[in-house]
Scaffold this motif. Structure first.
Motif, short mmCIF file in Angstrom:
data_model
loop_
_atom_site.label_atom_id
_atom_site.label_comp_id
_atom_site.label_asym_id
_atom_site.label_seq_id
_atom_site.Cartn_x
_atom_site.Cartn_y
_atom_site.Cartn_z
N ASN A 15 0.80 -1.23 0.00
CA ASN A 15 0.00 0.00 0.00
C ASN A 15 0.84 1.28 0.00
N SER A 16 2.11 1.17 0.30
CA SER A 16 2.95 2.37 0.30
C SER A 16 3.27 2.83 -1.11
N ALA A 70 6.32 10.37 -1.87
CA ALA A 70 7.41 10.83 -0.99
C ALA A 70 8.73 10.15 -1.34
N ASP A 71 8.69 8.83 -1.55
CA ASP A 71 9.85 8.09 -2.03
C ASP A 71 9.78 8.09 -3.55
N SER A 86 6.96 6.41 -7.03
CA SER A 86 6.12 7.22 -7.90
C SER A 86 5.68 6.50 -9.17
N TRP A 87 6.30 5.37 -9.46
CA TRP A 87 5.94 4.62 -10.67
C TRP A 87 5.00 3.47 -10.33
N ALA A 88 4.14 3.12 -11.26
CA ALA A 88 3.05 2.17 -11.04
C ALA A 88 3.56 0.84 -10.49
N ALA A 89 3.02 0.45 -9.34
CA ALA A 89 3.50 -0.73 -8.62
C ALA A 89 3.29 -2.01 -9.41
N ALA A 90 2.19 -2.09 -10.17
CA ALA A 90 1.87 -3.32 -10.89
C ALA A 90 2.56 -3.42 -12.25
N PRO A 115 13.16 -0.81 -6.78
CA PRO A 115 14.07 -0.95 -5.63
C PRO A 115 13.53 -0.19 -4.42
N SER A 116 13.76 -0.75 -3.25
CA SER A 116 13.26 -0.13 -2.02
C SER A 116 14.22 -0.45 -0.88
#
Length: 333
Positions: free
Chosen positions: A184-185, A194-195, A199-203, A208-209
């Motif tokens: 959900n982040s 914020a990160d 900002s790019w679509a998760a799916a 990288p995190s």
């Protein structure tokens, strides 16, 4: 058993409740959230990752009726509920906002006696203890541990092989990478976050995190020299972590895999650790209740470098441990 409340009824809060009811671990006194109770009931009833809950679900303005169990609902949009008035002893905070001491302390200020945080605390000063089942839960001290962190799903997944390897062969240092389902982040579509990577679509992206697991592991083993990172990928749940280590004692792939097989059937890690003998993908471990599922076929050795891989359902496995730890604490406070 003392009375338990769930604060935050999102992904982890809902799975926590399913597990607690399905396994007869506990029935919470109250659930607190900021969303409409009818919507929360619907989300509990039918889950995209885990399907329909087999019990009956009804809601009213005052709470939930789940398989005949009445559970009060508290709208927390205006702040932390009055836990003293509700008779709550232990709050399981699933909001993600209690990772600093002030956030967890707010529950104690409202009358709760203990707080179990379903996330890694920012520092050791932000909690009284980091306690994981199968690792160090027996160290719980009711007199001094009022804010307890459970770490993250990755913390629990990595702590298990680290314990096994550390005890059997010793660990000099190491690195890990976890390939983790999106959460959900992140954002569903491209938009500023914020990160910046989120900002790019998760799916649609491999993203990288950072991972808080390394710091949380060092809260448990202060001498541990292991750090790492995460890659978020387009799967709905299910993750795998690769742990690369230099061990103190010499060992072979066969030695390491046998240590895992033995630990998986031992009393301390039974139900927490499992091993896979055959070759599988992430679909195999969705809804698996273990914290850490070692893929024995992926254990490898190159010179002194040992590599092991462990699967984990980042929602379901962690929620099982959270429910068990909540029951454990509530029986001892």
């Amino acid at each position: 058993m003392k009375k338990i409340a769930i604060y935050g009824f999102g992904r982890i809060g809902r799975q926590l409740l399913r597990i607690a009811l399905d396994r007869d671990l506990f029935v919470p006194q109250a659930i607190a959230d900021v969303k409409a109770v009818k919507t929360l009931g619907a989300l509990f009833s039918v889950d995209t990752n885990y399907g329909r809950w087999p019990g009956t679900v009804d809601t009213s303005a005052t709470g939930f009726l789940l398989n005949g169990n009445e559970i009060a609902y508290v709208d927390s949009s205006n702040g932390i509920p009055d836990w003293n008035k509700l008779g709550v002893d232990l709050v399981v905070d699933c909001s993600g906002r209690a990772t600093k001491r002030a956030g967890a302390q707010a529950h104690l200020d409202q009358g709760a006696k203990y707080v179990l945080v379903s996330a890694p605390s920012k520092s050791l000063e932000d909690c009284d203890a980091v306690l994981l089942k199968g690792i160090n839960l027996e160290q719980f001290d009711p007199a001094s541990h009022h804010i307890i962190s459970m770490g993250s799903c990755t913390t629990n997944a990595l702590a298990v092989p680290i314990r096994v390897i550390k005890e059997a062969f010793g660990i000099e240092y190491g690195l890990f990478s976890t390939v983790h389902s999106y959460t959900n982040s992140q954002s569903l579509t491209d938009q500023p976050m914020a990160d910046i990577r989120d900002s790019w679509a998760a799916a649609e992206n491999i993203i990288p995190s950072s991972s808080g697991a390394a710091k949380a592991l060092q809260f448990i083993w202060s001498d541990l020299r292991v750090t790492g990172k995460a890659y978020r990928v387009p799967t709905r749940t299910g993750s795998i972590a690769e742990l690369n280590l230099i061990t103190t004692k010499s060992c072979t792939v066969a030695d390491v895999n046998e240590a895992f097989r033995k630990a998986a059937t031992g009393p301390e890690l039974k139900g927490v650790l499992d091993v896979l003998e055959d070759q599988w993908t992430s679909a195999r471990i969705v809804a698996d209740p273990h914290s850490s599922i070692i893929d024995l076929n992926l254990t490898a050795k190159q010179g002194d470098l040992l590599s092991v891989a462990t699967w984990y359902d980042n929602e379901w496995g962690f929620s099982n441990r959270l429910a068990e730890v909540a029951q454990y604490l509530a029986a001892r406070i």
